[in-house]
Every structure is written in structure tokens, then in C-alpha cells.
Scaffold this motif. Structure first.
Motif, PDB file in Angstrom:
ATOM      1  N   ALA A 291     -19.138 -25.114   5.634  1.00 48.65           N
ATOM      2  CA  ALA A 291     -20.205 -24.720   6.556  1.00 48.65           C
ATOM      3  C   ALA A 291     -21.532 -24.716   5.826  1.00 48.65           C
ATOM      4  O   ALA A 291     -21.616 -24.408   4.647  1.00 48.65           O
ATOM      5  N   ARG A 292     -22.574 -25.040   6.549  1.00 37.89           N
ATOM      6  CA  ARG A 292     -23.900 -25.028   5.958  1.00 37.89           C
ATOM      7  C   ARG A 292     -24.375 -23.587   5.766  1.00 37.89           C
ATOM      8  O   ARG A 292     -24.161 -22.729   6.610  1.00 37.89           O
ATOM      9  N   ALA A 293     -24.956 -23.347   4.633  1.00 42.21           N
ATOM     10  CA  ALA A 293     -25.487 -22.011   4.396  1.00 42.21           C
ATOM     11  C   ALA A 293     -26.595 -21.708   5.383  1.00 42.21           C
ATOM     12  O   ALA A 293     -27.389 -22.563   5.751  1.00 42.21           O
ATOM     13  N   ARG A 294     -26.626 -20.458   5.859  1.00 42.82           N
ATOM     14  CA  ARG A 294     -27.620 -20.081   6.865  1.00 42.82           C
ATOM     15  C   ARG A 294     -29.038 -20.186   6.304  1.00 42.82           C
ATOM     16  O   ARG A 294     -29.321 -19.752   5.202  1.00 42.82           O
ATOM     17  N   GLY A 295     -29.883 -20.710   7.144  1.00 41.21           N
ATOM     18  CA  GLY A 295     -31.296 -20.724   6.794  1.00 41.21           C
ATOM     19  C   GLY A 295     -31.677 -21.683   5.702  1.00 41.21           C
ATOM     20  O   GLY A 295     -32.761 -21.605   5.148  1.00 41.21           O
ATOM     21  N   THR A 296     -30.753 -22.621   5.340  1.00 45.65           N
ATOM     22  CA  THR A 296     -31.081 -23.554   4.264  1.00 45.65           C
ATOM     23  C   THR A 296     -31.376 -24.917   4.850  1.00 45.65           C
ATOM     24  O   THR A 296     -30.761 -25.353   5.810  1.00 45.65           O
ATOM     25  N   GLN A 297     -32.284 -25.590   4.251  1.00 45.63           N
ATOM     26  CA  GLN A 297     -32.632 -26.959   4.622  1.00 45.63           C
ATOM     27  C   GLN A 297     -32.676 -27.798   3.361  1.00 45.63           C
ATOM     28  O   GLN A 297     -32.999 -27.302   2.292  1.00 45.63           O
ATOM     29  N   ALA A 298     -32.270 -29.042   3.507  1.00 44.50           N
ATOM     30  CA  ALA A 298     -32.364 -29.936   2.361  1.00 44.50           C
ATOM     31  C   ALA A 298     -33.830 -30.145   2.027  1.00 44.50           C
ATOM     32  O   ALA A 298     -34.667 -30.376   2.897  1.00 44.50           O
ATOM     33  N   VAL A 299     -34.140 -30.046   0.761  1.00 41.38           N
ATOM     34  CA  VAL A 299     -35.529 -30.194   0.312  1.00 41.38           C
ATOM     35  C   VAL A 299     -35.748 -31.637  -0.115  1.00 41.38           C
ATOM     36  O   VAL A 299     -35.054 -32.140  -0.985  1.00 41.38           O
ATOM     37  N   PRO A 300     -36.685 -32.339   0.499  1.00 42.65           N
ATOM     38  CA  PRO A 300     -36.920 -33.731   0.096  1.00 42.65           C
ATOM     39  C   PRO A 300     -37.307 -33.810  -1.367  1.00 42.65           C
ATOM     40  O   PRO A 300     -38.018 -32.952  -1.894  1.00 42.65           O
ATOM     41  N   ALA A 301     -36.805 -34.850  -2.020  1.00 39.15           N
ATOM     42  CA  ALA A 301     -37.148 -35.054  -3.438  1.00 39.15           C
ATOM     43  C   ALA A 301     -38.622 -35.384  -3.552  1.00 39.15           C
ATOM     44  O   ALA A 301     -39.187 -36.118  -2.747  1.00 39.15           O
ATOM     45  N   GLN A 302     -39.221 -34.836  -4.561  1.00 37.84           N
ATOM     46  CA  GLN A 302     -40.656 -35.063  -4.787  1.00 37.84           C
ATOM     47  C   GLN A 302     -40.858 -36.336  -5.595  1.00 37.84           C
ATOM     48  O   GLN A 302     -40.058 -36.674  -6.439  1.00 37.84           O
TER      49      GLN A 302
ATOM     50  N   LEU B  21     -34.280 -42.397   7.128  1.00 42.41           N
ATOM     51  CA  LEU B  21     -34.881 -42.100   5.826  1.00 42.41           C
ATOM     52  C   LEU B  21     -36.280 -41.510   5.978  1.00 42.41           C
ATOM     53  O   LEU B  21     -36.652 -40.557   5.285  1.00 42.41           O
ATOM     54  N   ILE B  22     -37.039 -42.085   6.896  1.00 39.86           N
ATOM     55  CA  ILE B  22     -38.375 -41.532   7.146  1.00 39.86           C
ATOM     56  C   ILE B  22     -38.263 -40.122   7.710  1.00 39.86           C
ATOM     57  O   ILE B  22     -38.987 -39.192   7.305  1.00 39.86           O
ATOM     58  N   GLY B  23     -37.337 -39.937   8.655  1.00 41.26           N
ATOM     59  CA  GLY B  23     -37.151 -38.628   9.248  1.00 41.26           C
ATOM     60  C   GLY B  23     -36.736 -37.585   8.239  1.00 41.26           C
ATOM     61  O   GLY B  23     -37.212 -36.437   8.267  1.00 41.26           O
ATOM     62  N   ALA B  24     -35.824 -37.948   7.292  1.00 41.09           N
ATOM     63  CA  ALA B  24     -35.389 -36.997   6.270  1.00 41.09           C
ATOM     64  C   ALA B  24     -36.524 -36.656   5.322  1.00 41.09           C
ATOM     65  O   ALA B  24     -36.657 -35.504   4.873  1.00 41.09           O
ATOM     66  N   ALA B  25     -37.370 -37.638   5.001  1.00 37.04           N
ATOM     67  CA  ALA B  25     -38.494 -37.393   4.094  1.00 37.04           C
ATOM     68  C   ALA B  25     -39.553 -36.505   4.739  1.00 37.04           C
ATOM     69  O   ALA B  25     -40.184 -35.677   4.074  1.00 37.04           O
TER      70      ALA B  25
ATOM     71  N   PRO C 269     -25.575 -31.004   6.149  1.00 36.54           N
ATOM     72  CA  PRO C 269     -27.009 -30.790   6.378  1.00 36.54           C
ATOM     73  C   PRO C 269     -27.625 -32.035   7.013  1.00 36.54           C
ATOM     74  O   PRO C 269     -27.243 -33.163   6.694  1.00 36.54           O
ATOM     75  N   ASP C 270     -28.559 -31.824   7.913  1.00 38.31           N
ATOM     76  CA  ASP C 270     -29.142 -32.944   8.675  1.00 38.31           C
ATOM     77  C   ASP C 270     -29.709 -34.031   7.765  1.00 38.31           C
ATOM     78  O   ASP C 270     -29.493 -35.230   7.989  1.00 38.31           O
ATOM     79  N   ALA C 271     -30.441 -33.613   6.735  1.00 31.90           N
ATOM     80  CA  ALA C 271     -31.098 -34.595   5.870  1.00 31.90           C
ATOM     81  C   ALA C 271     -30.071 -35.401   5.078  1.00 31.90           C
ATOM     82  O   ALA C 271     -30.216 -36.619   4.925  1.00 31.90           O
ATOM     83  N   LEU C 272     -29.037 -34.731   4.565  1.00 33.67           N
ATOM     84  CA  LEU C 272     -28.019 -35.449   3.796  1.00 33.67           C
ATOM     85  C   LEU C 272     -27.270 -36.430   4.690  1.00 33.67           C
ATOM     86  O   LEU C 272     -27.008 -37.572   4.288  1.00 33.67           O
ATOM     87  N   ARG C 273     -26.914 -36.001   5.905  1.00 32.68           N
ATOM     88  CA  ARG C 273     -26.206 -36.909   6.812  1.00 32.68           C
ATOM     89  C   ARG C 273     -27.078 -38.105   7.171  1.00 32.68           C
ATOM     90  O   ARG C 273     -26.607 -39.248   7.208  1.00 32.68           O
ATOM     91  N   ALA C 274     -28.357 -37.853   7.435  1.00 30.19           N
ATOM     92  CA  ALA C 274     -29.264 -38.954   7.797  1.00 30.19           C
ATOM     93  C   ALA C 274     -29.401 -39.946   6.657  1.00 30.19           C
ATOM     94  O   ALA C 274     -29.350 -41.175   6.858  1.00 30.19           O
ATOM     95  N   ARG C 275     -29.592 -39.449   5.442  1.00 32.35           N
ATOM     96  CA  ARG C 275     -29.738 -40.353   4.290  1.00 32.35           C
ATOM     97  C   ARG C 275     -28.440 -41.115   4.020  1.00 32.35           C
ATOM     98  O   ARG C 275     -28.464 -42.311   3.692  1.00 32.35           O
ATOM     99  N   THR C 276     -27.300 -40.434   4.157  1.00 32.21           N
ATOM    100  CA  THR C 276     -26.011 -41.090   3.929  1.00 32.21           C
ATOM    101  C   THR C 276     -25.814 -42.233   4.918  1.00 32.21           C
ATOM    102  O   THR C 276     -25.415 -43.347   4.537  1.00 32.21           O
ATOM    103  N   LEU C 277     -26.086 -41.986   6.192  1.00 32.69           N
ATOM    104  CA  LEU C 277     -25.912 -43.034   7.197  1.00 32.69           C
ATOM    105  C   LEU C 277     -26.940 -44.152   7.020  1.00 32.69           C
ATOM    106  O   LEU C 277     -26.658 -45.312   7.340  1.00 32.69           O
TER     107      LEU C 277
END
Length: 658
Positions: free
Chosen positions: A647-658, A25-29, A118-126
């Protein structure tokens, strides 16, 4: 030492789960890839540790290690090997360990097969999945330790509940838990999406396989439990609206709604808030089922525990999981706005109606299940809610669902014309009504259940035929063209067709069995005969015998029709001396169109035997329909879209919620 190894593995698993809950969670944020990647490794290590602990417990049951309290309370050296193995999860502590192991397994599966996420979604899900694991590992270790040892080792154990010493009950709990706990994965995806503040078509495609897998396993588990109740309890029924039966049925209804709702998100980018809410509610009802089974607040033939301390612990987990997730949902739901609109008559509207009917049906079952508890808390009076309440309140919603199913499945997306959609269905509707009228005529009056059930079942099945015919190019399409189009359909379409047809078969089996079964209850001396439904039943004899860990009185009942022998049935009345408990083993001859069913009762003071006899038409259609539905789900799950993933869209990253 195996018990100590198992206990130590669980302690380590709790420590790993705690780290898995926090670090990703810290890593995704913060956008730290290394911290996010920690979730994959932790999920796999956690599963290996818990699976190792489960193997240690199973070994203790197989070897009859009576130094363990749980083995002594739930096993016996003379018990057959199958039930020594299944005894591992035939009790509160072992079943909870199985629950936690499956929870860890689903987390590990995301790590193994979630590379497209996406890395952030997988990390938060786990991380969310690990939080659930922390709660239940804590519950297991502090209130239900399966590796607790006895100070004085007894010579033998107290045996497993005789009702659980049956092949159906050996496989029923694992399938149910795969369904129950599988919904934790959709819950984790939903909470991760709420934290991230984003739900889109890709998210729905990632969630659907997990929801589908859970629904399939719940379907198989519920069907196995129903089948076991039918042949093992000796009462002749297949569903009793028991609290524990309802505890598995409610998540099944909501997971079915979730499956259909996720389709709308994937195809049309709408119903996002509702789909998130369904994912939360489906797993919440799994937790409610856990509370019902393990708290002792409601009595059932197959509840696990009656310890109020454990019930309070589960209630605390319920409060945090449901309250916390719904609070987060309330805060984030505004971000889940739909980006598309649809007309009142459209595929989207049909799926919304499907969801409403399933959700309201679940609410009816929930109220009926919990009402005795609520009434006692408010008024102090004990009340019971039985099958008549559920049959009256639940059945209309299922009838409505069956009525709209063929139409909703054929409506186009976004905007439709009802008249055009109904054009290929009018003939199917006429045939269904005609069959219902024929059944009414042939049964010369009587209950409306059979004609209505026959008409609804035919309508659902013919609706599937009409849908496939439409996809093949219509009834006038050339055979070669039709075959090519049908062969080109994705497996998800074939899965939908098989599952919907299975529902039709199930409806007909329930209606036919309920309306047309015939029953006889009497006492018989050896040699006596009686007639039932055109068959002659004769009690030829009752012999005493012994099994591995029980004594038995086995009857021989010959069934004749028109002078010829149709079946020889052997119902039993067993007695398990260790548990001081009798059980009934029904004698059943199953055929596609009917079952002959005989249950032996106790011997009377005058030497006669009590005997219950039934002729049950279309009984096997109930379970055949249920397994057709599960097979349809399996076909859909094998669709390439869900095996490969988005497949993950190219060049996209999950944006942390503000």
C-alpha cells in the motif's frame, strides 16, 4: 480485408505507444495527475489494438489465406490445424508480432493491477514500456510487416518448417516470449526508479512479482525446448549449447540473480544499485537474444531470420536501450546508496555470492556464444565453440552454487555465526557425502560426474529439509507444533523450498543421464537383434506410410529383457515433400528410472537400416526438476504479499528528480 484491418491496427498502436511514451513522462515531471493517468488508458488501448492485429494474422493462417506473403511462406492447406495456429508465430514476422503483443500485455497488466503503485512511478514505468513498444512496432511495420500481400496468389503454400510441426514447438515460443518480454517490465520499473531517483523496499516488492513471473515462464519455455530437442531431433541429447538455447539461458540466469537480489532490497534496503543493474542487464540479454535469433549472425537449428537489414535494426535498438539505460544508471547510481550494513557471514552475503556466481556464469555463456562472431571479425577465421568449452567453464560455477545454496538459505539476516548455521546441516552433509561414496562404489570406478552429482543433489534437497525442519522448531519439536508452524509459513517460503528441491532433482538427472547412458549405433536388417545394457533390441520391420502432409518409414522395434517383452517402439523417418526436408521421430519408452530410446536412420544400399539406440537413466528427472522449479516460483507468486501489493504510504507523493 482482415489483413488491412490488422495492418491499420498496428499503425494505430504505434501512434498510441508514441503518445504513451511522452505524455505520462511530462505529467510525472510536472505533477499533472490527468497526464499521468493517460498512461493507463493508453496501455490498455495499445494492447487491444495489437491483440486484434494478432487475431487477424491467426485467422489468415487458419483459413490458409495465401494472399499474405507470410502465410504462403509458412503454411500449407494440408497442414494439421494445430500447426496452422502455431504457424502464426512459427516465423519471423508472426513471432515478432507475438513479442510485441506480449509487451503490450504486460503494460496493460500494470494498468489493471498496479493501483497500489504511486501515480508517478506507474506513469514513468508505462512510459518506458511504451518506448520499447515504439521501437519494436517500428521494426515490425518497416522491416517485417506480417500483413504484406502478394501480387500473384499461389495455389498453395510452402509449408511450415517440419521441425516446428510438433506440439512441443507449438507451446515453447509463447512461454519463452512471456519470459523474455516479461523482463521488459522489470527494466521499465528500473528506468522509472532511476528517473525518479528513488529505490526502496516498496519498489523491490513491486518489482519481484514481475521478475518472478518472467523467470517462471522462461523456466517452462526452456524446459519445453529441451524436451522437444530430446524427442524430436533424434540425436538423443537434451541440450547442445546452441546459440539460440544460450540466448534464452542467459536472461534466465540473470533473472534468477535479480529475484534473489530484490529480496535483499526488500528485506534490508541494500544492494539497490546492483538490483537496478541486474534489471537492466536481464532485459538487455533478452534483446541480445532477439538479435541472435533474428539477425543471422549466428547459425542455429531454430533461428528465425538471416536478413542483415533486420539485424542492423535490432542492433540499433540494442545500442539505444542498453547504452541509454547504462548511461542513466551511471548518472543516478550515486542516489542508490545502501542505508544498512551487514557482516561478512550473513544472509545478505550469501545472496551476494549467489548473484556473483549466476552473473559470472552468464558471462561465461555469453563469451562462448559470441566468440565465433568476435573471432571472425578480428582474425577473419571461422571458429566454433561447442559443448566441451561450456561444460568445462560453466559447470564449476554451478557446482559452487549448489554447494553454498543450503548454507546461504539458512543464514540469518545482518549477522550470523557459521558454526551455529551449520549445526543442523552437518548430518545432511554427511549423508550427501556418504551417498556420493556409495554411488562411486557401485559404479566400480569410472567418471566422477555421477558421484559428485548425486552428492550435490542430495545436499541441496536435504538442505531444504533441514531448513523446513528448523522453521518447524527443530527435530525435537512436537509434531503438532511442527505442523502448525509449517502450515503458518508464507507461500513464498514453500515456493523457495520447492524450487530449490527442483534444482536438486535437476542436478541429479543431468549427472545420472550424462554419466550412465549407454549407446549403440549400427545397421540392421529386418529380424536382426542386438544387446544393450541388459536389453535385447529386435528390428521386426519397417513399413512405409503417409501422414497429413508427409510420407514416413515407420520401424517396429521390440525390446526384451530376460525373455519378456518390455516395450514396442516405433521410430520414424519422415519426409515432407513441400519443403523437401526429412525429419526423425524417435521411439521412446519413458519410465521414472530410465528411457529406452531408438532413432531410425536411412536405408543403406544393401537394404539394412541405420539405427541409434540409447538407454538413458533418469532422463525425465531433468524436466521434472525444471517444472518443480517453475511450480515453486508459482507458489511464491501466489503469496498474498505479491497478490495484494504494498500500500502507498499516506500523504506521500513521488518527488520528481531534480
Amino acid at each position: 480485408m482482415t489483413a488491412e484491418f490488422g495492418h491499420f491496427a498496428l499503425v494505430l498502436a504505434l501512434m498510441v505507444a508514441t503518445l504513451q511514451m511522452v505524455i505520462p513522462l511530462i505529467g510525472a515531471a510536472r505533477g499533472w495527475r490527468g497526464w499521468m493517468a493517460f498512461a493507463d488508458s493508453a496501455a490498455q488501448v495499445q494492447f487491444v489494438l495489437i491483440a486484434g492485429a494478432f487475431a487477424m494474422l491467426m485467422y489468415a493462417f487458419i483459413t490458409s489465406d495465401f494472399s499474405l506473403e507470410v502465410v504462403t511462406a509458412n503454411s500449407h492447406s494440408a497442414k494439421p490445424m494445430l500447426y496452422k495456429v502455431s504457424g502464426t508465430w512459427g516465423n519471423h514476422e508472426g513471432s515478432l508480432l507475438l513479442w510485441v503483443m506480449i509487451l503490450a500485455l504486460f503494460g496493460a497488466m500494470v494498468a489493471w493491477f498496479g493501483g497500489a503503485l504511486p501515480d508517478a512511478l506507474r506513469a514513468r514505468t508505462l512510459a518506458v514500456q511504451a518506448a520499447i513498444g515504439v521501437a519494436f512496432l517500428t521494426f515490425l511495420l518497416f522491416t517485417s510487416n506480417p500483413f504484406a500481400r502478394l501480387d500473384v496468389i499461389p495455389a498453395d503454400g510452402r509449408d511450415l518448417n517440419p521441425l516446428l510441426q510438433d506440439p512441443g514447438l507449438a507451446f515453447h515460443p509463447p512461454f519463452l516470449y512471456l519470459g523474455y518480454v516479461g523482463l521488459s517490465m522489470t527494466f521499465s520499473f528500473a528506468i522509472a526508479a532511476l528517473i525518479e531517483g528513488r529505490v526502496d523496499a516498496a519498489w523491490a516488492r513491486w518489482v519481484r512479482p514481475w521478475a518472478l513471473m518472467a523467470w517462471i515462464m522462461l523456466t517452462i519455455g526452456i524446459a519445453l525446448g529441451s524436451w522437444w530437442a530430446y524427442y524430436e531431433l533424434g540425436w538423443g541429447g537434451w541440450w547442445f549449447w546452441d546459440p539460440v538455447e544460450n540466448a534464452s539461458f542467459m536472461p534466465w540466469l540473470l533473472s534468477a540473480a535479480l529475484l534473489h537480489s530484490a529480496i535483499v532490497v526488500e528485506k534490508r534496503d541494500t544492494l539497490k544499485s546492483w538490483t537496478i543493474l541486474l534489471a537492466i542487464l536481464a532485459f538487455s540479454f533478452s534483446l541480445i537474444g532477439t538479435f541472435i535469433v533474428r539477425s543471422g549472425v549466428l547459425t542455429s537449428v531454430h533461428a528465425f531470420a538471416t536478413d542483415p537489414t533486420r539485424g542492423l535494426f535490432v542492433l540499433g535498438i540494442l545500442f539505444v536501450a542498453i547504452g541509454g539505460s547504462l548511461t542513466l544508471y551511471a548518472l543516478r547510481a550515486e542516489r542508490m546508496r545502501a542505508t544498512t550494513a551487514f557482516a561478512l557471514v550473513s544472509r545478505e552475503s550469501g545472496l551476494v555470492l549467489n548473484n556473483v556466481l549466476l552473473a559470472v556464469s552468464c558471462a561465461v555463456v555469453f563469451i562462448g556464444t559470441m566468440w565465433p562472431l568476435i573471432a571472425e571479425a578480428v582474425t577473419g577465421e571461422k571458429v566454433s565453440v561447442g559443448p566441451p568449452f561450456f561444460n568445462i567453464t560453466f559447470t564449476p560455477f554451478m557446482i559452487a552454487l549448489a554447494m553454498v545454496l543450503p548454507v546461504g538459505a539458512m543464514l540469518p539476516w545482518k549477522r550470523a555465526k557459521l558454526g551455529r548455521t551449520m549445526k543442523p546441516l552437518w548430518g545432511m552433509l554427511a549423508a550427501s557425502v556418504a551417498l556420493g561414496a556409495l554411488v562411486w562404489t557401485l559404479q566400480t570406478g569410472g567418471r566422477m560426474l555421477a558421484p559428485v552429482g548425486a552428492a550435490l543433489a542430495t545436499w541441496v534437497i536435504l538442505g531444504v529439509v533441514a531448513d523446513l525442519a528448523q522453521k518447524a522448531g527443530g527435530w525435537r519439536a512436537r509434531p503438532a507444533t511442527a505442523r502448525a508452524r509449517l502450515a503458518g509459513l508464507p507461500r513464498s517460503e514453500w515456493g523457495k523450498a520447492v524450487a530449490h528441491a527442483g534444482l536438486g532433482v535437476l542436478i541429479f538427472g543431468i549427472a545420472g543421464l550424462t554419466a550412465w547412458e549407454q549407446q549403440d549405433i549400427r545397421t540392421l536388417a529386418v529380424g536382426d537383434s542386438f544387446d544393450l545394457g541388459g536389453y535385447t533390441f529386435t528390428l521386426d520391420g519397417v513399413e512405409a506410410g503417409r501422414g497429413p502432409n508427409y510420407s514416413t518409414n515407420m520401424a517396429t522395434v521390440t525390446v526384451r529383457r530376460n525373455g519378456g517383452v518390455v516395450a514396442v517402439l516405433n521410430p520414424e523417418k519422415r519426409f515432407y515433400p513441400v519443403q523437401r526436408m526429412p525429419t526423425t521421430e524417435a521411439g521412446i519408452q519413458s519410465r521414472p528410472l530410465r528411457d529406452l530410446y531408438v532413432s531410425l536412420g536411412d536405408q543403406q544400399p544393401d537394404g539394412t537400416w541405420a539405427m541409434w539406440s540409447w538407454i538413458k537413466p533418469f532422463a525425465n528427472w531433468i524436466w521434472f526438476g525444471a517444472f518443480m522449479m517453475a511450480a515453486g516460483g508459482g507458489l511464491s507468486l501466489s503469496d498474498r504479499r505479491y497478490r495484494v501489493g504494498a500500500a502507498r504510504a499516506r500523504g506521500t507523493q513521488a518527488v520528481p528528480a531534480q
